[in-house]
Design a protein around this motif. Structure first.
Motif, PDB file in Angstrom:
ATOM      1  N   ASN A  84       0.697  -1.281  -0.045  1.00 46.91           N
ATOM      2  CA  ASN A  84      -0.161   0.148   0.161  1.00 46.91           C
ATOM      3  C   ASN A  84       1.032   1.425  -0.207  1.00 46.91           C
ATOM      4  OD1 ASN A  84      -2.691   1.548   0.071  1.00 46.91           O
ATOM      5  ND2 ASN A  84      -1.541   1.599   2.707  1.00 46.91           N
ATOM      6  N   GLY A 111      -5.876  -1.381   1.789  1.00 51.01           N
ATOM      7  CA  GLY A 111      -6.639  -0.436   0.479  1.00 51.01           C
ATOM      8  C   GLY A 111      -6.121  -1.162  -0.383  1.00 51.01           C
ATOM      9  N   ILE A 112      -6.081  -2.168  -0.754  1.00 46.40           N
ATOM     10  CA  ILE A 112      -5.585  -3.437  -1.394  1.00 46.40           C
ATOM     11  C   ILE A 112      -7.115  -4.392  -2.088  1.00 46.40           C
ATOM     12  CG2 ILE A 112      -4.237  -4.674  -2.913  1.00 46.40           C
ATOM     13  CD1 ILE A 112      -1.857  -3.327  -0.783  1.00 46.40           C
ATOM     14  N   LYS A 155      -4.046  -2.160  -5.986  1.00 55.09           N
ATOM     15  CA  LYS A 155      -4.114  -1.239  -5.016  1.00 55.09           C
ATOM     16  C   LYS A 155      -5.728  -0.099  -5.372  1.00 55.09           C
ATOM     17  CE  LYS A 155      -2.011   2.607  -2.479  1.00 55.09           C
ATOM     18  NZ  LYS A 155      -0.663   3.996  -2.099  1.00 55.09           N
TER      19      LYS A 155
END
Length: 214
Positions: free
Chosen positions: A136, A192-193, A212
């Protein structure tokens, strides 16, 4: 510890340190077949836990327009990578770096793609957590995170051989073991992936494709 970067040290010491993993010879082409359409010209690929160095040399030779940054946390692995690099003499592989996937900061601050092959089942889960957190940090929106290895799916093994392999890993180190894709997807999402695809591979392994989020 990372070897001295002086050319004399690399060429004198590295040839005696070169490792060879038969599994890497078997899986490098199927992995390359998955990666090839995912890596654009000019991309910088950060490989986590490069191990012997066989994969990165094979990929770089096949994708001359892509630059590869090998890394590992183990000094003897770094020596092996340097040996393979010295032998291959490819211009699109950067010198290997010491990188601990679980660390809060990495020596590489940006990459277009992160590749990690056969690491998460032979390392503590903190390394997997660090892998997603690090990806990230270094990837741009839409950047690729590629994982390869054996996995469980919703608690189930894909083959009896993988279940036996998991038992042997845990006997060596209770912190090791074949990870569940459900856990990886949740961990990725928290970082956040997003999970994009799961691709069956030879020998009961799988490729996991993550991106991502924007």
């Amino acid at each position: 510890m990372l070897l001295s970067s002086s050319p004399a040290t690399i060429h004198e010491v590295a040839p005696h340190m070169k490792r060879h993993a038969p599994a890497a010879d078997r899986n490098r082409t199927p992995i390359l077949d998955v990666l090839r359409p995912l890596l654009h010209d000019g991309a910088l690929v950060l490989e986590i836990a490069s191990g012997s160095g066989q994969h990165v040399v094979h990929f770089a030779a096949s994708l001359p327009s892509v630059t590869f940054q090998p890394t590992d946390a183990d000094g003897s692995a770094l020596a092996s990578i340097e040996a393979h690099l010295a032998e291959a003499a490819l211009p699109n592989i950067l010198p290997p770096l010491h990188l601990d996937a679980s660390a809060a900061s990495w020596p590489v601050t940006r990459a277009d793609a992160v590749v990690c092959i056969n690491m998460i089942h032979i390392s503590p889960f903190a390394c997997t957590e660090g892998l997603f957190a690090g990806a990230n940090r270094v990837l741009p929106p839409g950047g690729l995170l590629y994982l390869y290895g054996p996995y469980r799916f919703s608690g189930a093994f894909t083959a009896p051989s993988n279940e036996a392999f998991d038992a042997s890993l845990r006997a060596q180190n209770p912190a090791w073991g074949v990870r569940d894709v459900d856990d990886l997807v949740r961990l990725a999402s928290a970082a956040g992936i997003a999970h994009e695809a799961t691709i069956p591979m030879p020998a009961n392994n799988h490729s996991l494709i993550f991106r991502k989020r924007a």
